[in-house]
Design a protein around this motif. Structure first.
Motif, PDB file in Angstrom:
ATOM      1  N   SER A  55       0.842  -1.194   0.000  1.00 54.42           N
ATOM      2  CA  SER A  55       0.000   0.000   0.000  1.00 54.42           C
ATOM      3  C   SER A  55       0.878   1.245   0.000  1.00 54.42           C
ATOM      4  O   SER A  55       1.801   1.361   0.813  1.00 54.42           O
ATOM      5  CB  SER A  55      -0.894  -0.001   1.228  1.00 54.42           C
ATOM      6  N   ARG A  57       0.841   5.664  -1.393  1.00 48.97           N
ATOM      7  CA  ARG A  57       0.182   6.803  -2.020  1.00 48.97           C
ATOM      8  C   ARG A  57       0.841   7.035  -3.374  1.00 48.97           C
ATOM      9  O   ARG A  57       2.067   7.076  -3.482  1.00 48.97           O
ATOM     10  CB  ARG A  57       0.358   8.022  -1.128  1.00 48.97           C
ATOM     11  N   THR A  58       0.044   7.211  -4.421  1.00 46.29           N
ATOM     12  CA  THR A  58       0.578   7.456  -5.754  1.00 46.29           C
ATOM     13  C   THR A  58       0.775   8.959  -5.964  1.00 46.29           C
ATOM     14  O   THR A  58       0.207   9.781  -5.247  1.00 46.29           O
ATOM     15  CB  THR A  58      -0.372   6.911  -6.836  1.00 46.29           C
ATOM     16  N   GLN A  61      -2.458  10.813  -6.433  1.00 42.88           N
ATOM     17  CA  GLN A  61      -3.127  11.055  -5.153  1.00 42.88           C
ATOM     18  C   GLN A  61      -2.440  12.200  -4.413  1.00 42.88           C
ATOM     19  O   GLN A  61      -3.104  13.076  -3.864  1.00 42.88           O
ATOM     20  CB  GLN A  61      -3.101   9.799  -4.288  1.00 42.88           C
ATOM     21  N   LEU A  62      -1.133  12.178  -4.394  1.00 41.66           N
ATOM     22  CA  LEU A  62      -0.351  13.200  -3.702  1.00 41.66           C
ATOM     23  C   LEU A  62      -0.655  14.590  -4.246  1.00 41.66           C
ATOM     24  O   LEU A  62      -0.806  15.554  -3.498  1.00 41.66           O
ATOM     25  CB  LEU A  62       1.146  12.906  -3.839  1.00 41.66           C
TER      26      LEU A  62
END
Length: 126
Positions: A55, A57-58, A61-62
């Motif tokens: 898992s 954060r991409t 997304q960031l």
């Protein structure tokens, strides 16, 4: 040698990528002219990587990138933080950075850009 890196990540409207590329090309030439060791601009390509279930954060997304936007990741490499400060001062004093030089507004929302200066702790070169 401990290098210093200025890094940037931000969304650019996909329709503005060609305009952004032109601006980035001029900026890259300017930073190299004033002593930066390397200047790199990249546009997101593999933004949803398969990390075997890990898992994370991409970048979209960031940066809260919308469907009509692309993530840009860029960095400039310097000899040291002091060298970065010297190069950036020269760049800012260059006539090419005069606001009158710019015909158009920035092709992205500057308020959504993340920036930081990074001291290297591991560095390999060929």
């Amino acid at each position: 040698m401990e290098r210093y890196v200025d890094g940037f990540v931000f969304p650019v409207p996909t329709d503005n990528l060609d305009t952004y590329r032109e601006m980035a090309d001029e900026a890259g030439q300017l930073w190299i002219k004033h002593g930066a060791l390397e200047y790199v601009e990249g546009v997101g390509d593999d933004m949803e990587p398969d990390m075997d279930g890990m898992s994370m954060r991409t970048f979209p997304q960031l940066t809260e990138t919308g469907d009509d936007e692309s993530v840009v990741f860029s960095f400039i490499v310097f000899e040291s933080r002091e060298h970065r400060d010297e190069v950036n001062a020269k760049v800012m004093d260059d006539p090419a950075m005069d606001p009158e030089h710019f015909d158009e507004e920035m092709p992205f929302d500057e308020e959504r850009m993340a920036y930081g200066g990074f001291r290297s702790i591991v560095s390999y070169e060929e």
